[in-house]
Motif scaffolding. Structure first.
Motif, PDB file in Angstrom:
ATOM      1  N   UNK A 151     -24.148  21.907 -28.059  1.00  0.00           N
ATOM      2  CA  UNK A 151     -24.511  20.550 -27.623  1.00  0.00           C
ATOM      3  C   UNK A 151     -24.776  20.514 -26.126  1.00  0.00           C
ATOM      4  N   UNK A 152     -23.959  21.237 -25.363  1.00  0.00           N
ATOM      5  CA  UNK A 152     -24.167  21.280 -23.915  1.00  0.00           C
ATOM      6  C   UNK A 152     -25.500  21.933 -23.576  1.00  0.00           C
ATOM      7  N   UNK A 153     -25.836  22.985 -24.338  1.00  0.00           N
ATOM      8  CA  UNK A 153     -27.132  23.639 -24.105  1.00  0.00           C
ATOM      9  C   UNK A 153     -28.287  22.688 -24.400  1.00  0.00           C
ATOM     10  N   UNK A 154     -28.124  21.890 -25.469  1.00  0.00           N
ATOM     11  CA  UNK A 154     -29.171  20.933 -25.813  1.00  0.00           C
ATOM     12  C   UNK A 154     -29.329  19.896 -24.697  1.00  0.00           C
ATOM     13  N   UNK A 155     -28.176  19.455 -24.147  1.00  0.00           N
ATOM     14  CA  UNK A 155     -28.226  18.491 -23.038  1.00  0.00           C
ATOM     15  C   UNK A 155     -28.922  19.116 -21.830  1.00  0.00           C
ATOM     16  N   UNK A 176     -26.744  15.270 -11.359  1.00  0.00           N
ATOM     17  CA  UNK A 176     -25.390  15.030 -11.853  1.00  0.00           C
ATOM     18  C   UNK A 176     -25.249  15.521 -13.288  1.00  0.00           C
ATOM     19  N   UNK A 177     -26.274  15.249 -14.113  1.00  0.00           N
ATOM     20  CA  UNK A 177     -26.202  15.665 -15.520  1.00  0.00           C
ATOM     21  C   UNK A 177     -26.147  17.182 -15.627  1.00  0.00           C
ATOM     22  N   UNK A 178     -27.057  17.868 -14.956  1.00  0.00           N
ATOM     23  CA  UNK A 178     -27.087  19.328 -15.046  1.00  0.00           C
ATOM     24  C   UNK A 178     -25.829  19.957 -14.463  1.00  0.00           C
ATOM     25  N   UNK A 179     -25.370  19.400 -13.336  1.00  0.00           N
ATOM     26  CA  UNK A 179     -24.147  19.938 -12.748  1.00  0.00           C
ATOM     27  C   UNK A 179     -22.946  19.733 -13.638  1.00  0.00           C
ATOM     28  N   UNK A 210     -36.202  19.341 -19.250  1.00  0.00           N
ATOM     29  CA  UNK A 210     -37.477  18.727 -19.637  1.00  0.00           C
ATOM     30  C   UNK A 210     -37.712  17.438 -18.843  1.00  0.00           C
ATOM     31  N   UNK A 211     -36.613  16.676 -18.663  1.00  0.00           N
ATOM     32  CA  UNK A 211     -36.729  15.456 -17.861  1.00  0.00           C
ATOM     33  C   UNK A 211     -37.087  15.808 -16.416  1.00  0.00           C
ATOM     34  N   UNK A 212     -36.533  16.922 -15.912  1.00  0.00           N
ATOM     35  CA  UNK A 212     -36.873  17.358 -14.553  1.00  0.00           C
ATOM     36  C   UNK A 212     -38.351  17.732 -14.458  1.00  0.00           C
ATOM     37  N   UNK A 233     -23.047  22.139 -16.493  1.00  0.00           N
ATOM     38  CA  UNK A 233     -22.624  23.463 -16.034  1.00  0.00           C
ATOM     39  C   UNK A 233     -21.107  23.559 -15.950  1.00  0.00           C
ATOM     40  N   UNK A 234     -20.482  22.543 -15.378  1.00  0.00           N
ATOM     41  CA  UNK A 234     -19.024  22.564 -15.246  1.00  0.00           C
ATOM     42  C   UNK A 234     -18.349  22.504 -16.610  1.00  0.00           C
ATOM     43  N   UNK A 235     -18.890  21.678 -17.528  1.00  0.00           N
ATOM     44  CA  UNK A 235     -18.300  21.564 -18.863  1.00  0.00           C
ATOM     45  C   UNK A 235     -18.440  22.871 -19.626  1.00  0.00           C
ATOM     46  N   UNK A 236     -19.606  23.511 -19.538  1.00  0.00           N
ATOM     47  CA  UNK A 236     -19.813  24.782 -20.233  1.00  0.00           C
ATOM     48  C   UNK A 236     -18.899  25.861 -19.678  1.00  0.00           C
ATOM     49  N   UNK A 237     -18.656  25.813 -18.385  1.00  0.00           N
ATOM     50  CA  UNK A 237     -17.774  26.798 -17.753  1.00  0.00           C
ATOM     51  C   UNK A 237     -16.327  26.606 -18.181  1.00  0.00           C
ATOM     52  N   UNK A 238     -15.942  25.344 -18.406  1.00  0.00           N
ATOM     53  CA  UNK A 238     -14.550  25.058 -18.760  1.00  0.00           C
ATOM     54  C   UNK A 238     -14.244  25.354 -20.223  1.00  0.00           C
TER      55      UNK A 238
END
Length: 654
Positions: free
Chosen positions: A317-321, A296-299, A327-329, A302-307
């Protein structure tokens, strides 16, 4: 007148005072012993008392009339000896006594003691007279006692014990038993020795003997010349209570002690294996749930960066997230590896060559105060392994060694080679109890760090256990999980202050490693049609749906297995592929897959799961027509999985 008076007095004496005639034969017959008289030459009886019939069951007349009654009644094993002795002693006129056996009328064996007196006249024997005593019960008691003594002697002689005695002055007066053989000594090495003398092999023996001489009775276990003896010390006292000596029994219990120690070790291994298995199940479950959250976080990232516009300040900030989520994966990947859910992709690997390719990475991964030394074997036999996972093992062991050095300087030696492992070697390693004896390739990482005590060593493979600080500790747990998938083992040796050595054992490969080829990058792929997306997590459904639409697909969603089958049945003619989650309530992904394969065997299906591919394969019995997608995934990974499934489906249809 006085004379007459006297006569009258005699006439009036009472009857009881009158003299009576004594029947001596009847008197002799009442005795328990046989009184007899016999001819000194032929040994034929001239007289026997009534007890003779009670002794053998024959009437007295038979004793007297049969010329060879005595000879015939003698036990066959005693006959020659008794007749010879009787003839010799009688001819010499010598009184004597003999013990021998007679055979009764009913076949009973009767032991007698015969006390004989020889009657002689004019220089020669004329008669023999004797008393025959029944000593059968006495002989039985003696035989039973002799058997008991022989049995006791046999126990002392053959059992792994040592029986010893000391007198009141503390001198060893007796020392015997098979237990002496185990320590390669004999009774003469102890008898005459004083308890006050030192026992160089075990001072504790001397102390125990002196305690017993002071009046104590106790048990103790001592080690003497490498053998373990369980000893009972008993003080022997006289009627006044004074110590007269010491009686002791030492039992060799070395094998029992070794068996008990081995049992404790095996039970410890079993508990460790059960603990690791339980922790593996827990780790796998945590990784699955966490991967769904990361999906959910990665998806969403992705959607936020696209928008947002590419030059938006929020993109950083989105890239850092996104990077943190990846890393968590990776962390959940370690959990899955520990749980044994990440199957290795096996190929022949030269372990020395693998480490040579990692030298630069390993050098920058350790403390700047650490000195890395390499002792890598040349032309070493390959192992069957997953290069990526084996690289993780090497990296984790080396970084663990670096942490063991602390803030000080030290040396880390990385060594490879081959060794022959015995059953004992494998039993004393972790994961080695079910491996076969033989030749193994080893990786050894040695450090000069702080070392570990036994308590720490028993926990080093537990997830998140660390002697450094909270939040670390998956490294060695991951190593164990990876080795389990490689049929390997790991041996650890460490002492506080003396550093640690970790030795990984891996089975040899039968083939040589092949040259590695780089895979060309795949171009961006898009398609069309309708995809049935099935997942019980609404957030996962939402982000995956956006990814699918970006790839050019229309999307129909279902929240569980039953709904998925209903949606597919209603519009199967237009569904190009199915993206199916493995773990769902009511109907699981494996059940949905079986139903779809039954009705539409060529439908492209992508299985996705927070668990590993190995877990999925076990659930679906390795359906080769499915493509597996590990959560969390990004659009490129989803596109690659769908493309593979659709192309595979088309080739099957053709």
């Amino acid at each position: 007148m006085s004379k007459r008076t006297g006569e009258d007095a005699r006439a009036t004496l009472p009857t009881s005072s009158r003299p009576t005639t004594i029947d001596y034969e009847d008197l002799l017959g009442s005795l328990d012993c046989v009184i007899w008289e016999a001819d000194p030459d032929s040994f034929q009886f001239r007289f026997v008392s009534g007890a003779a019939e009670r002794l053998l069951g024959f009437p007295t007349q038979a004793w007297l009339e049969a010329p060879k009654f005595f000879t015939e009644r003698l036990h066959s094993e005693d006959r020659d000896r008794v007749l010879a002795e009787c003839q010799r002693l009688t001819a010499a006129g010598q009184d004597h006594q003999l013990e021998y056996r007679l055979v009764a009328k009913d076949g009973r064996i009767v032991w007698v003691r015969d006390i004989v007196r020889v009657i002689s006249e004019r220089g020669g024997p004329v008669s023999c007279r004797g008393v025959m005593l029944d000593i059968t019960e006495l002989k039985q008691v003696e035989e039973a006692l002799a058997l008991a003594q022989a049995h006791l002697l046999s126990l002392v002689t053959n059992a792994p014990v040592v029986l010893f005695e000391l007198d009141r002055s503390g001198v060893i007066t007796r020392c015997e038993g098979k237990g002496l053989n185990a320590v390669h000594l004999k009774p003469s090495d102890f008898i005459g020795r004083s308890a006050s003398q030192p026992f160089p092999d075990s001072p504790k023996i001397r102390e125990n003997l002196l305690r017993a001489l002071r009046g104590e009775s106790f048990s103790d276990t001592v080690t003497f010349r490498g053998r373990v003896f369980e000893t009972r010390y008993s003080s022997v006292r006289n009627q006044e209570g004074a110590v007269e000596g010491v009686l002791g029994v030492s039992t060799d219990v070395t094998e029992r002690v070794r068996a008990e120690e081995e049992q404790v070790r095996l039970e410890g291994q079993l508990r460790q294996a059960q603990k690791l298995e339980s922790l593996g199940v827990l780790a796998g479950g945590i990784a699955h749930d966490f991967n769904n959250l990361l999906m959910t976080i990665l998806g969403s990232v992705h959607l936020a960066a696209k928008a947002l516009p590419p030059d938006s300040s929020a993109q950083a900030n989105l890239k850092r997230i996104r990077d943190t989520a990846r890393q968590a994966a990776d962390l959940t990947g370690l959990l899955l590896a520990y749980a044994g859910h990440v199957p290795p992709t096996l190929e022949p690997v030269d372990l020395s060559e693998l480490i040579r390719g990692m030298m630069e990475l390993l050098t920058v991964s350790v403390s700047k105060k650490a000195t890395l030394q390499w002792e890598l074997a040349e032309r070493m036999t390959a192992v069957e392994g997953d290069r990526s996972q084996l690289s993780q093992v090497v990296l984790n062991l080396v970084t663990n060694a670096s942490e063991a050095l602390g803030k000080g300087s030290g040396t880390i030696v990385v060594r490879t080679g081959q060794m022959d492992c015995t059953r004992r070697d494998l039993l004393h390693s972790c994961l080695g109890e079910n491996l076969a004896e033989g030749r193994y390739v080893f990786l050894e990482v040695n450090d000069t760090g702080t070392g570990m005590d036994e308590a720490t060593q028993s926990r080093i493979f537990d997830p998140f256990f660390s002697t450094k600080f909270t939040g670390r500790g998956l490294g060695l747990a991951t190593v164990l999980g990876i080795l389990g998938g490689h049929n390997g083992a790991i041996w650890v040796h460490s002492n506080p202050g003396l550093g640690s050595t970790f030795r990984v054992l891996l089975p040899q490969s039968q083939t040589k490693p092949a040259a590695r080829r780089l895979q060309p990058a795949r171009e961006t792929w898009k398609s069309s049609g309708t995809v049935l997306l099935v997942d019980d997590d609404p957030d996962v459904r939402e982000v995956a749906e956006h990814m699918l639409r970006d790839l050019g697909f229309e999307v129909t969603t279902a929240a569980d297995g039953r709904e998925a089958l209903e949606r597919f049945s209603a519009s199967s003619h237009r569904i190009a592929a199915v993206v199916l989650d493995m773990t769902m309530p009511e109907l699981g992904g494996d059940e949905v897959l079986a139903a779809l394969r039954h009705t539409h065997p060529d439908t492209p299906i992508v299985l996705m799961s927070g668990f590993s591919k190995r877990y999925a394969a076990a659930r679906i019995r390795s359906d080769a027509r499915c493509t597996f997608l590990q959560k969390p995934f990004e659009p490129e990974e989803l596109a690659a999985a769908l493309r593979s499934a659709i192309e595979q489906g088309n080739s099957t249809a053709d």
